[in-house]
Write a protein that holds these residues in place. Structure first.
Motif, PDB file in Angstrom:
ATOM      1  N   ASN A  23      33.987  35.435  55.112  1.00 24.54           N
ATOM      2  CA  ASN A  23      34.507  35.474  53.766  1.00 24.54           C
ATOM      3  C   ASN A  23      33.724  34.397  52.905  1.00 24.54           C
ATOM      4  OD1 ASN A  23      36.502  37.195  54.171  1.00 24.54           O
ATOM      5  ND2 ASN A  23      38.256  35.513  54.431  1.00 24.54           N
ATOM      6  N   ARG A 121      48.398  43.341  46.693  1.00 16.54           N
ATOM      7  CA  ARG A 121      47.229  42.546  46.178  1.00 16.54           C
ATOM      8  C   ARG A 121      46.599  43.186  44.963  1.00 16.54           C
ATOM      9  NH1 ARG A 121      43.527  42.036  51.610  1.00 16.54           N
ATOM     10  NH2 ARG A 121      42.913  40.211  50.375  1.00 16.54           N
ATOM     11  N   PRO A 122      47.126  42.880  43.834  1.00 18.52           N
ATOM     12  CA  PRO A 122      46.667  43.043  42.347  1.00 18.52           C
ATOM     13  C   PRO A 122      45.462  42.312  42.029  1.00 18.52           C
ATOM     14  CG  PRO A 122      48.579  41.829  42.155  1.00 18.52           C
ATOM     15  CD  PRO A 122      48.273  41.744  43.648  1.00 18.52           C
ATOM     16  N   ILE A 123      44.473  42.784  41.283  1.00 22.98           N
ATOM     17  CA  ILE A 123      43.440  42.225  40.530  1.00 22.98           C
ATOM     18  C   ILE A 123      43.490  41.973  39.278  1.00 22.98           C
ATOM     19  CG2 ILE A 123      41.890  43.083  42.399  1.00 22.98           C
ATOM     20  CD1 ILE A 123      41.122  45.082  40.157  1.00 22.98           C
ATOM     21  N   ASP A 124      44.968  41.755  38.799  1.00 23.16           N
ATOM     22  CA  ASP A 124      44.946  41.666  37.435  1.00 23.16           C
ATOM     23  C   ASP A 124      44.560  40.122  36.942  1.00 23.16           C
ATOM     24  OD1 ASP A 124      46.864  40.273  39.093  1.00 23.16           O
ATOM     25  OD2 ASP A 124      47.806  39.852  37.415  1.00 23.16           O
ATOM     26  N   LEU A 125      44.216  39.139  37.727  1.00 23.64           N
ATOM     27  CA  LEU A 125      43.559  37.850  37.417  1.00 23.64           C
ATOM     28  C   LEU A 125      42.072  38.133  37.195  1.00 23.64           C
ATOM     29  CD1 LEU A 125      46.044  35.672  39.676  1.00 23.64           C
ATOM     30  CD2 LEU A 125      46.290  36.257  37.195  1.00 23.64           C
ATOM     31  N   THR A 163      43.614  32.241  43.183  1.00 23.44           N
ATOM     32  CA  THR A 163      43.012  33.169  43.858  1.00 23.44           C
ATOM     33  C   THR A 163      41.418  33.213  44.275  1.00 23.44           C
ATOM     34  OG1 THR A 163      42.156  35.619  43.226  1.00 23.44           O
ATOM     35  CG2 THR A 163      42.537  34.258  41.402  1.00 23.44           C
ATOM     36  N   VAL A 164      41.006  33.300  45.396  1.00 17.98           N
ATOM     37  CA  VAL A 164      39.980  33.022  46.208  1.00 17.98           C
ATOM     38  C   VAL A 164      39.113  34.222  45.329  1.00 17.98           C
ATOM     39  CG1 VAL A 164      38.583  33.149  48.041  1.00 17.98           C
ATOM     40  CG2 VAL A 164      40.924  32.150  48.028  1.00 17.98           C
ATOM     41  N   THR A 165      38.971  35.369  45.897  1.00 15.75           N
ATOM     42  CA  THR A 165      38.133  36.372  45.313  1.00 15.75           C
ATOM     43  C   THR A 165      37.913  36.423  43.811  1.00 15.75           C
ATOM     44  OG1 THR A 165      39.272  38.301  45.740  1.00 15.75           O
ATOM     45  CG2 THR A 165      37.663  37.725  47.195  1.00 15.75           C
ATOM     46  N   ASP A 307      45.413  33.092  56.550  1.00 11.76           N
ATOM     47  CA  ASP A 307      44.749  33.859  57.589  1.00 11.76           C
ATOM     48  C   ASP A 307      44.954  33.250  59.186  1.00 11.76           C
ATOM     49  OD1 ASP A 307      43.742  35.301  55.599  1.00 11.76           O
ATOM     50  OD2 ASP A 307      41.863  34.393  55.454  1.00 11.76           O
ATOM     51  N   LEU A 329      51.869  33.547  50.565  1.00 14.22           N
ATOM     52  CA  LEU A 329      50.817  34.032  49.681  1.00 14.22           C
ATOM     53  C   LEU A 329      50.824  35.499  49.636  1.00 14.22           C
ATOM     54  CD1 LEU A 329      47.727  31.935  50.345  1.00 14.22           C
ATOM     55  CD2 LEU A 329      49.244  31.926  48.512  1.00 14.22           C
ATOM     56  N   ARG A 373      43.886  39.644  60.811  1.00 18.16           N
ATOM     57  CA  ARG A 373      44.295  38.627  61.566  1.00 18.16           C
ATOM     58  C   ARG A 373      45.692  38.821  62.593  1.00 18.16           C
ATOM     59  NH1 ARG A 373      39.650  36.248  60.660  1.00 18.16           N
ATOM     60  NH2 ARG A 373      39.284  36.467  58.666  1.00 18.16           N
TER      61      ARG A 373
HETATM   62  C1  EPZ Z   1      41.019  36.115  50.193  1.00 18.58           C
HETATM   63  O1  EPZ Z   1      41.492  37.315  49.685  1.00 18.58           O
HETATM   64  C2  EPZ Z   1      40.415  36.180  51.424  1.00 18.58           C
HETATM   65  N1  EPZ Z   1      39.531  37.325  51.414  1.00 18.58           N
HETATM   66  C3  EPZ Z   1      41.596  36.784  52.374  1.00 18.58           C
HETATM   67  O2  EPZ Z   1      41.045  36.910  53.746  1.00 18.58           O
HETATM   68  C4  EPZ Z   1      42.582  35.664  52.424  1.00 18.58           C
HETATM   69  O3  EPZ Z   1      43.827  35.911  53.077  1.00 18.58           O
HETATM   70  C5  EPZ Z   1      42.991  35.247  50.910  1.00 18.58           C
HETATM   71  O4  EPZ Z   1      41.944  35.123  50.075  1.00 18.58           O
HETATM   72  C6  EPZ Z   1      44.061  34.070  50.904  1.00 18.58           C
HETATM   73  O5  EPZ Z   1      43.264  32.924  51.303  1.00 18.58           O
HETATM   74  C7  EPZ Z   1      38.114  37.047  51.225  1.00 18.58           C
HETATM   75  O6  EPZ Z   1      37.954  35.994  50.905  1.00 18.58           O
HETATM   76  C8  EPZ Z   1      37.282  38.425  51.327  1.00 18.58           C
HETATM   77  P1  EPZ Z   1      43.728  35.869  46.637  1.00 18.58           P
HETATM   78  P2  EPZ Z   1      42.169  37.503  48.131  1.00 18.58           P
HETATM   79  O7  EPZ Z   1      43.437  36.602  45.414  1.00 18.58           O
HETATM   80  O8  EPZ Z   1      40.701  36.784  47.071  1.00 18.58           O
HETATM   81  C9  EPZ Z   1      47.613  36.980  44.239  1.00 18.58           C
HETATM   82  C10 EPZ Z   1      41.125  37.869  55.862  1.00 18.58           C
HETATM   83  O9  EPZ Z   1      41.792  38.233  56.837  1.00 18.58           O
HETATM   84  N2  EPZ Z   1      46.891  37.594  43.293  1.00 18.58           N
HETATM   85  O10 EPZ Z   1      43.490  34.311  46.856  1.00 18.58           O
HETATM   86  O11 EPZ Z   1      42.071  38.898  47.718  1.00 18.58           O
HETATM   87  C11 EPZ Z   1      47.439  37.749  45.534  1.00 18.58           C
HETATM   88  O12 EPZ Z   1      48.390  39.015  45.691  1.00 18.58           O
HETATM   89  C12 EPZ Z   1      41.693  37.873  54.665  1.00 18.58           C
HETATM   90  O13 EPZ Z   1      39.878  37.312  56.101  1.00 18.58           O
HETATM   91  C13 EPZ Z   1      47.335  38.206  42.204  1.00 18.58           C
HETATM   92  O14 EPZ Z   1      48.540  38.150  41.926  1.00 18.58           O
HETATM   93  O15 EPZ Z   1      43.296  36.707  47.849  1.00 18.58           O
HETATM   94  C14 EPZ Z   1      48.111  36.855  46.608  1.00 18.58           C
HETATM   95  O16 EPZ Z   1      49.409  36.673  46.571  1.00 18.58           O
HETATM   96  C15 EPZ Z   1      42.394  39.092  54.096  1.00 18.58           C
HETATM   97  N3  EPZ Z   1      46.573  38.649  41.140  1.00 18.58           N
HETATM   98  C16 EPZ Z   1      47.373  35.503  46.076  1.00 18.58           C
HETATM   99  O17 EPZ Z   1      47.066  35.659  44.559  1.00 18.58           O
HETATM  100  C17 EPZ Z   1      45.250  38.872  41.247  1.00 18.58           C
HETATM  101  O18 EPZ Z   1      44.305  39.223  40.506  1.00 18.58           O
HETATM  102  C18 EPZ Z   1      46.245  34.967  46.623  1.00 18.58           C
HETATM  103  O19 EPZ Z   1      45.326  36.320  46.715  1.00 18.58           O
HETATM  104  C19 EPZ Z   1      44.467  37.885  42.617  1.00 18.58           C
HETATM  105  C20 EPZ Z   1      45.539  37.599  43.547  1.00 18.58           C
END
Ligand code: EPZ
Length: 422
Positions: A23, A121-125, A163-165, A307, A329, A373
């Motif tokens: 990651n 897992r939305p990407i709205d943010l 949000t991480v990504t 994770d 989460l 995981r």
């Molecule tokens: C990252 O996913 C990791 N993936 C995930 O790793 C990890 O579980 C997750 O962060 C949390 O730590 C990578 O780094 C490639 P988020 P990401 O956006 O970025 C909500 C693994 O097994 N959200 O931080 O997709 C979302 O639904 C994995 O290696 C929104 O609502 O996770 C969640 O509830 C899988 N809108 C929370 O935020 C958005 O636009 C955190 O998600 C974005 C996220």
């Protein structure tokens, strides 16, 4: 399709070397899009998600070579701005090309990732932040079509949720934008910090690295002279091996790690009765006299990682008493529960909370991996289950664990990869 066969009941011993973090490597591969030079990234784990991301970059026109855990990338040659469905559906992290492609080319089309096994897992943010930076975004035929003809503009962005990504995408976009971007409530995961450090080493002015608020001065679309990079160790792989040592109540040592990245995990293990010895780049786990139950709630870094939730659930089956695990989460990250129950675990699910009644004598079973995981939790359970378990659909494991069976076998586990007839 490959499967893993594991004979349970054997203690582990010795040491295991931890690979680079998947990651952390994925956003660094995406970062190559912003580089004015070919780049070299070392300590890249040889796992399926990395190979998929390299294919995505080469579909865009980049040249990629992956050997000896080193990725050589020349993304200066990119001549397409479309990340198509065929590749994005394989890996959600493909969304990481959105920010860099838009920032460099002023337009791109990236397939919407859709839901997955662990939740909606939305990407709205990601999208809202890019709009605040002046992009126009439309969803057309399942694609995000983003435009910012004269480049993105600096803005003040408050993430409603961490949000991480999402943070990584916007950090990369901000690095090439016109003007200054302030990001508030940004993710602080070590993988995000490494991305910021690489940008800072490449001349981007970033304030607040490692904190909740970042101020990034953009280069006004000038590509960045990105330096060679060494990926940080994988804290989740490390945590998974610590759980392997813990569930078998063995002594094992992890090498090539950064102990501070594992604090939330090692603290929990100490509470459960295990002894942890830390050196600069090493951790030794020593057996507990009696494994104590625990309560845990997943949250953003530096809290307990989602994770590691599934792996700790497997571990809770061997604790002497009742443990409670709250998943905060992802709404659907309990797919491993029914498979653990098939191995004899006693787990009650209510909403986002799982109560695990220990200690259960687990027995071997045929089980199905459902996500990365969740699959590793089944491997852990199989290490203590009586008899030979078979874990199917291990392509999930292959996405994120480098040579899992080789590393576990080196620690003394009786584990084999087999080809299934079906
Ligand atoms: C990252 O996913 C990791 N993936 C995930 O790793 C990890 O579980 C997750 O962060 C949390 O730590 C990578 O780094 C490639 P988020 P990401 O956006 O970025 C909500 C693994 O097994 N959200 O931080 O997709 C979302 O639904 C994995 O290696 C929104 O609502 O996770 C969640 O509830 C899988 N809108 C929370 O935020 C958005 O636009 C955190 O998600 C974005 C996220």
């Amino acid at each position: 399709m490959d499967l893993l066969q594991i004979e349970g009941g054997h203690k582990l011993s010795g040491s295991v070397q931890i690979s680079g973090a998947k990651n952390a490597a994925l956003p660094l591969l995406a970062l190559s899009i912003l580089s004015s030079l070919p780049i070299k990234i070392s300590n890249v784990p040889n796992v399926a998600d990395i190979r998929t991301f390299a294919t995505l970059l080469s579909n865009l026109g980049a040249t990629t070579k992956f050997e000896n855990k080193t990725m050589y990338l020349d993304s200066t040659k990119i001549n397409s701005t479309c990340a198509n469905y065929d590749i994005v559906r394989k890996m959600r992290a493909s969304i990481l090309v959105l920010g860099p492609l838009l920032a460099r080319f002023g337009q791109c089309e990236v397939s919407l990732p859709g839901g997955c096994a662990i939740g909606q897992r939305p990407i709205d943010l990601h999208l809202k932040a890019l709009e605040q930076m002046g992009a126009t975004i439309e969803i057309k035929q399942g694609y995000v079509v983003a435009k910012a003809q004269n480049g993105l503009k600096g803005a003040t962005i408050v993430f409603d949720k961490i949000t991480v990504t999402g943070s990584e995408n916007i950090i990369m976009a901000a690095a090439l934008a016109h003007g200054t971007t302030t990001l508030i409530n940004v993710a602080k995961e070590p993988e995000v910090v490494q991305l910021c450090e690489v940008l800072a080493n490449s001349g981007v002015h970033i304030e607040g690295i490692g904190g909740d608020e970042l101020i990034i001065k953009g280069s006004s679309m000038k590509l960045l002279p990105i330096e060679n990079i060494e990926v940080i160790p994988d804290r989740i792989e490390a945590g998974t091996y610590l759980c392997a040592g813990a569930i078998t109540n063995s002594q094992i040592t992890l090498t090539s790690i950064i102990p501070e990245h594992l604090t939330a995990i090692t603290r929990k293990l100490v509470k459960m009765g295990f002894e942890i010895e830390e050196k600069k780049r090493e951790i030794t786990l020593k057996p507990a006299k009696q494994i104590q139950p625990f309560d845990v709630e997943t949250t953003e870094y530096p809290g307990f990682p989602t994770d590691m939730q599934a792996q700790f659930m497997a571990l809770a089956t061997q604790a002497n008493g009742t443990s409670v695990i709250d998943e905060r989460l992802f709404e659907n990250r309990f797919m491993h529960v029914s498979e653990l129950v098939r191995m004899g675990a006693k787990i009650k699910l209510k909403g986002h909370s799982a109560t695990v009644f220990g200690r259960s004598k687990l027995t071997a079973a045929e089980v199905m991996a459902t996500d990365l995981r969740a699959s590793s939790a089944l491997v852990l359970a199989a290490l203590v289950a009586k008899g030979k378990s078979r874990i199917h659909r291990i392509y999930h494991l292959d996405r994120g664990y480098e040579d899992l069976e080789g590393k576990l076998a080196k620690l003394g586990a009786k584990i084999e990869r087999l080809r299934s007839e079906s």
